[in-house]
Motif scaffolding. Structure first.
Motif, PDB file in Angstrom:
ATOM      1  N   ILE A   1      66.029 -37.571   5.219  1.00  0.00           N
ATOM      2  CA  ILE A   1      64.880 -38.320   4.691  1.00  0.00           C
ATOM      3  C   ILE A   1      65.350 -39.524   3.874  1.00  0.00           C
ATOM      4  CG2 ILE A   1      62.975 -38.191   3.019  1.00  0.00           C
ATOM      5  CD1 ILE A   1      62.509 -35.296   4.156  1.00  0.00           C
TER       6      ILE A   1
ATOM      7  N   GLN B   1      65.231 -47.809   6.664  1.00  0.00           N
ATOM      8  CA  GLN B   1      63.887 -48.294   6.993  1.00  0.00           C
ATOM      9  C   GLN B   1      63.573 -48.108   8.481  1.00  0.00           C
ATOM     10  OE1 GLN B   1      63.957 -52.336   5.474  1.00  0.00           O
ATOM     11  NE2 GLN B   1      63.473 -51.633   3.417  1.00  0.00           N
ATOM     12  N   VAL B   2      63.687 -46.859   8.938  1.00  0.00           N
ATOM     13  CA  VAL B   2      63.397 -46.579  10.339  1.00  0.00           C
ATOM     14  C   VAL B   2      61.901 -46.756  10.610  1.00  0.00           C
ATOM     15  CG1 VAL B   2      65.384 -45.025  10.576  1.00  0.00           C
ATOM     16  CG2 VAL B   2      63.140 -44.075  10.044  1.00  0.00           C
ATOM     17  N   SER B   3      61.566 -46.978  11.856  1.00  0.00           N
ATOM     18  CA  SER B   3      60.177 -47.227  12.249  1.00  0.00           C
ATOM     19  C   SER B   3      59.319 -45.979  12.066  1.00  0.00           C
ATOM     20  CB  SER B   3      60.121 -47.669  13.709  1.00  0.00           C
ATOM     21  OG  SER B   3      60.448 -46.576  14.552  1.00  0.00           O
ATOM     22  N   THR B   4      58.027 -46.179  12.093  1.00  0.00           N
ATOM     23  CA  THR B   4      57.083 -45.075  11.958  1.00  0.00           C
ATOM     24  C   THR B   4      57.299 -44.028  13.048  1.00  0.00           C
ATOM     25  OG1 THR B   4      55.453 -46.537  10.957  1.00  0.00           O
ATOM     26  CG2 THR B   4      54.629 -44.479  11.880  1.00  0.00           C
TER      27      THR B   4
ATOM     28  N   LEU C   1      61.749 -37.558  13.307  1.00  0.00           N
ATOM     29  CA  LEU C   1      62.568 -36.899  12.281  1.00  0.00           C
ATOM     30  C   LEU C   1      61.783 -35.790  11.584  1.00  0.00           C
ATOM     31  CD1 LEU C   1      64.401 -39.909  10.609  1.00  0.00           C
ATOM     32  CD2 LEU C   1      65.414 -38.136  12.062  1.00  0.00           C
ATOM     33  N   LEU C   2      60.557 -36.088  11.187  1.00  0.00           N
ATOM     34  CA  LEU C   2      59.752 -35.087  10.486  1.00  0.00           C
ATOM     35  C   LEU C   2      59.398 -33.913  11.383  1.00  0.00           C
ATOM     36  CD1 LEU C   2      57.468 -37.451   8.370  1.00  0.00           C
ATOM     37  CD2 LEU C   2      59.454 -36.116   7.594  1.00  0.00           C
TER      38      LEU C   2
ATOM     39  N   ARG D   1      60.029 -43.338  14.660  1.00  0.00           N
ATOM     40  CA  ARG D   1      61.278 -42.605  14.374  1.00  0.00           C
ATOM     41  C   ARG D   1      61.065 -41.605  13.235  1.00  0.00           C
ATOM     42  NH1 ARG D   1      66.162 -45.336  16.535  1.00  0.00           N
ATOM     43  NH2 ARG D   1      65.381 -46.946  17.914  1.00  0.00           N
ATOM     44  N   TRP D   2      60.286 -42.007  12.230  1.00  0.00           N
ATOM     45  CA  TRP D   2      59.937 -41.082  11.143  1.00  0.00           C
ATOM     46  C   TRP D   2      59.240 -39.846  11.699  1.00  0.00           C
ATOM     47  CZ3 TRP D   2      61.241 -40.060   6.385  1.00  0.00           C
ATOM     48  CH2 TRP D   2      61.764 -41.057   5.566  1.00  0.00           C
TER      49      TRP D   2
ATOM     50  N   ALA E   1      66.794 -42.130   6.282  1.00  0.00           N
ATOM     51  CA  ALA E   1      65.721 -42.815   7.012  1.00  0.00           C
ATOM     52  C   ALA E   1      65.030 -43.842   6.126  1.00  0.00           C
ATOM     53  CB  ALA E   1      64.717 -41.797   7.556  1.00  0.00           C
ATOM     54  N   ALA E   2      64.844 -43.514   4.850  1.00  0.00           N
ATOM     55  CA  ALA E   2      64.220 -44.449   3.921  1.00  0.00           C
ATOM     56  C   ALA E   2      65.128 -45.653   3.673  1.00  0.00           C
ATOM     57  CB  ALA E   2      63.883 -43.746   2.611  1.00  0.00           C
TER      58      ALA E   2
END
Length: 122
Positions: free
Chosen positions: A38, A45-48, A54-55, A50-51, A41-42
């Protein structure tokens, strides 16, 4: 089912999460890995999209680990003796965690590959 029992169910669920996080070594490892992912990723600044992947991967691994913990507790409650079926149940649940963790690694590679290449000038 009244309001009290509905809201109490959230407390019971939170207690289950707390139990798994404080007593299960692998849950602690997965939780730490999730925190690192997390933060990375922050920072990157990965894209939405990609978030979301990951989540999803993090949620699947933590959920699988909690199901594994629950199944092990039930097997131990039902059978204090070592039994071949108990072994199958525990090993299969552990295998499910391994599969979800492998999926999470693949997701991590796909998500972080390009941002890391760009960061380190590849």
């Amino acid at each position: 089912m009244g309001k009290k029992s509905f809201f109490s169910s959230f407390g019971f669920a939170a207690e289950g999460i707390r139990y798994a996080m404080t007593t299960q070594r692998n849950m602690k490892v997965h939780g730490l890995a999730a925190l690192i992912v997390i933060v990375a990723a922050a920072v990157l600044q990965v894209s939405t999209m990609r978030w979301l992947f990951l989540l999803l991967a993090i949620t699947l691994v933590l959920t699988a680990e909690m199901f594994n913990t629950a199944l092990e507790a039930v097997v131990d409650l039902v059978s204090s003796d070592i039994h071949p079926l108990a072994k199958i149940a525990k090993d299969t649940a552990a295998g499910a965690v391994l599969l979800t963790a492998a999926f999470a690694v693949v997701v991590g590679i796909v998500v972080f590959y390009r941002p890391l290449v760009e960061l380190f000038g590849g």
